[in-house]
Write a protein that holds these residues in place. Structure first.
Motif, mmCIF file in Angstrom:
data_model
loop_
_atom_site.group_PDB
_atom_site.id
_atom_site.type_symbol
_atom_site.label_atom_id
_atom_site.label_comp_id
_atom_site.label_asym_id
_atom_site.label_seq_id
_atom_site.Cartn_x
_atom_site.Cartn_y
_atom_site.Cartn_z
ATOM 1 N N UNK A 1 7.491 13.570 -14.141
ATOM 2 C CA UNK A 1 6.445 14.228 -14.181
ATOM 3 C C UNK A 1 6.731 15.642 -14.629
ATOM 4 N N UNK A 2 7.560 16.444 -13.697
ATOM 5 C CA UNK A 2 7.927 17.797 -13.820
ATOM 6 C C UNK A 2 8.423 18.143 -15.084
ATOM 7 N N UNK A 3 9.238 17.025 -15.741
ATOM 8 C CA UNK A 3 9.626 17.368 -17.323
ATOM 9 C C UNK A 3 8.605 17.300 -18.249
ATOM 10 N N UNK A 4 7.742 16.464 -17.879
ATOM 11 C CA UNK A 4 6.353 16.498 -19.047
ATOM 12 C C UNK A 4 5.506 17.751 -18.772
ATOM 13 N N UNK A 5 5.657 18.356 -17.586
ATOM 14 C CA UNK A 5 4.811 19.572 -17.519
ATOM 15 C C UNK A 5 5.546 20.819 -18.218
ATOM 16 N N UNK A 6 6.969 20.695 -18.452
ATOM 17 C CA UNK A 6 7.574 21.659 -18.913
ATOM 18 C C UNK A 6 7.143 22.107 -20.617
ATOM 19 N N UNK B 1 17.535 2.068 -1.332
ATOM 20 C CA UNK B 1 17.948 3.276 -1.989
ATOM 21 C C UNK B 1 17.037 3.412 -3.387
ATOM 22 N N UNK B 2 17.235 2.181 -4.137
ATOM 23 C CA UNK B 2 16.504 2.342 -5.279
ATOM 24 C C UNK B 2 15.097 2.486 -5.329
ATOM 25 N N UNK B 3 14.574 2.153 -4.214
ATOM 26 C CA UNK B 3 12.670 2.393 -3.958
ATOM 27 C C UNK B 3 12.596 3.848 -3.878
ATOM 28 N N UNK B 4 13.454 4.251 -3.061
ATOM 29 C CA UNK B 4 13.281 5.924 -2.642
ATOM 30 C C UNK B 4 13.391 6.677 -3.907
ATOM 31 N N UNK B 5 14.548 6.310 -4.862
ATOM 32 C CA UNK B 5 15.106 6.927 -6.046
ATOM 33 C C UNK B 5 14.017 6.734 -7.024
ATOM 34 N N UNK B 6 13.342 5.662 -7.065
ATOM 35 C CA UNK B 6 12.319 5.363 -8.062
ATOM 36 C C UNK B 6 11.184 6.289 -7.840
ATOM 37 N N UNK B 7 10.557 6.566 -6.895
ATOM 38 C CA UNK B 7 9.393 7.614 -6.664
ATOM 39 C C UNK B 7 9.998 9.126 -7.019
ATOM 40 N N UNK B 8 11.172 9.492 -6.754
ATOM 41 C CA UNK B 8 11.775 10.424 -6.992
ATOM 42 C C UNK B 8 11.867 10.607 -8.371
ATOM 43 N N UNK B 9 12.196 9.586 -9.123
ATOM 44 C CA UNK B 9 12.437 9.757 -10.548
ATOM 45 C C UNK B 9 10.920 10.040 -11.384
ATOM 46 N N UNK B 10 10.022 9.167 -10.846
ATOM 47 C CA UNK B 10 8.820 9.476 -11.324
ATOM 48 C C UNK B 10 8.156 10.781 -11.133
ATOM 49 N N UNK B 11 8.616 11.696 -9.987
ATOM 50 C CA UNK B 11 8.294 12.781 -9.939
ATOM 51 C C UNK B 11 8.846 13.907 -10.759
ATOM 52 N N UNK B 12 10.335 13.471 -11.031
ATOM 53 C CA UNK B 12 11.363 14.359 -12.127
ATOM 54 C C UNK B 12 10.580 14.286 -13.325
ATOM 55 N N UNK C 1 0.875 -1.108 -0.003
ATOM 56 C CA UNK C 1 -0.010 -0.014 -0.114
ATOM 57 C C UNK C 1 0.962 1.188 -0.011
ATOM 58 N N UNK C 2 1.844 1.367 0.791
ATOM 59 C CA UNK C 2 2.608 2.485 0.962
ATOM 60 C C UNK C 2 3.315 3.037 -0.477
ATOM 61 N N UNK C 3 4.053 1.941 -1.063
ATOM 62 C CA UNK C 3 4.482 2.249 -2.387
ATOM 63 C C UNK C 3 3.707 2.788 -3.387
ATOM 64 N N UNK C 4 2.547 1.916 -3.407
ATOM 65 C CA UNK C 4 1.456 2.389 -4.386
ATOM 66 C C UNK C 4 0.956 3.835 -4.138
ATOM 67 N N UNK C 5 0.627 3.940 -2.978
ATOM 68 C CA UNK C 5 0.316 5.550 -2.776
ATOM 69 C C UNK C 5 1.327 6.503 -2.985
ATOM 70 N N UNK C 6 2.433 6.261 -2.716
ATOM 71 C CA UNK C 6 3.740 7.168 -3.177
ATOM 72 C C UNK C 6 3.778 7.320 -4.655
ATOM 73 N N UNK D 1 3.000 10.869 -9.281
ATOM 74 C CA UNK D 1 2.734 11.169 -10.651
ATOM 75 C C UNK D 1 1.371 12.170 -10.740
ATOM 76 N N UNK D 2 0.855 12.704 -9.591
ATOM 77 C CA UNK D 2 -0.153 13.558 -9.637
ATOM 78 C C UNK D 2 -1.387 13.093 -9.140
ATOM 79 N N UNK D 3 -1.692 11.972 -9.039
ATOM 80 C CA UNK D 3 -2.881 11.395 -8.900
ATOM 81 C C UNK D 3 -3.353 11.499 -7.259
#
Length: 274
Positions: A269-274, A256-267, A41-46, A51-53
């Motif tokens: 997403x930010x690039x897609x918004x540019x 550290x991959x799991x944390x970085x993975x969530x960060x990468x999705x956010x990054x 549940x936690x990873x799914x929510x994060x 991603x903005x959902x």
């Protein structure tokens, strides 16, 4: 009449189809409801938040029927039976179907040898999911093939699973997405999209597959035309694969991959918004 044969096509993160899919999630911030297990549940929510959902997860009293109808997209991870009931899951599915909400079935551990559990998954699969997403062994078992899973892990290859996935797509009317060394997304009419990339550490992070199902549900929520769903599902896989590649570079291991993975999705997403 013979079915139309389509040549498989490949999609990567820089495909013209990927950016728009991610931008739609960010622009509309869809409410996505999930029934999954407490481990995932936690990873799914994060992942959904990155991603903005707007996710809600769990079977609190009244949630399955209410949120199943209110959500833009629903995903049901069969392993959620650890902490929810079959009634909860079928209530959410029925509410979603009645309201026209697309939903994703993740048949976790299908074919691992628990007959009562498998029977529940088959009942859910008969309830018209928009997408069925699983690993090779799960898809083969759900399609009626030999059970090859070891617990929640696959022991079959993508190559072995694709014919079963194609048959399952035709019989269920759902898009079938098979995760592996490369992902295959299959439509009921015979179209096929192959997504390369990703990283092996996705298989070392609990809940990564479930989180992918949630992100697919978010993509479906902002894809109003059923004919465009195949592209959306493939685009989500391609973005997921790219985020895994980005996270793996600086990671010291799976944690550290799991944390970085969530960060990468956010990054991304930010690039897609540019």
């Amino acid at each position: 009449m013979h079915p139309v044969t389509y040549a498989p096509r490949r999609m990567q993160h820089d495909s013209p189809d990927c950016g728009p899919a991610l931008r739609r999630i960010r622009a509309h911030a869809p409410f996505v409801y999930g029934l999954t297990n407490y481990v995932a549940a936690a990873l799914s929510a994060n992942v959904l938040l990155a991603a903005g959902a707007a996710p809600a997860i769990g079977a609190a009293p009244g949630w399955p029927a209410a949120f199943g109808a209110q959500a833009g997209g629903l995903w049901v991870n069969a392993a959620g039976l650890i902490n929810a009931t079959e009634h909860d899951m079928l209530a959410a599915i029925d509410a979603a179907n009645t309201a026209g909400v697309p939903w994703v079935l993740d048949p976790v551990a299908m074919g691992a040898g628990a007959a009562d559990y498998d029977a529940i998954i088959r009942r859910m699969a008969a309830c018209r999911p928009a997408v069925i997403r699983g690993n090779a062994s799960e898809i083969m078992a759900l399609a009626g093939g030999a059970a090859t899973a070891r617990g929640v892990e696959t022991t079959a290859s993508i190559t072995q699973a694709v014919p079963s996935g194609q048959a399952l797509a035709r019989s269920s009317g759902a898009i079938v997405a098979i995760s592996g060394a490369e992902d295959h997304v299959l439509s009921p009419d015979g179209r096929q999209i192959i997504i390369p990339g990703g990283h092996r550490w996705l298989t070392a992070v609990t809940g990564a597959g479930c989180a992918l199902g949630g992100l697919i549900a978010a993509g479906l929520a902002v894809t109003p035309h059923p004919g465009e769903r195949l592209t959306t599902v493939a685009a989500v896989h391609a973005l997921y694969a790219r985020a895994a590649e980005m996270a793996a570079g600086p990671a010291q291991g799976p944690a550290s991959f799991a944390t970085g993975f969530v960060d990468a999705l956010a990054q991304l997403q930010a690039r897609a918004d540019d």
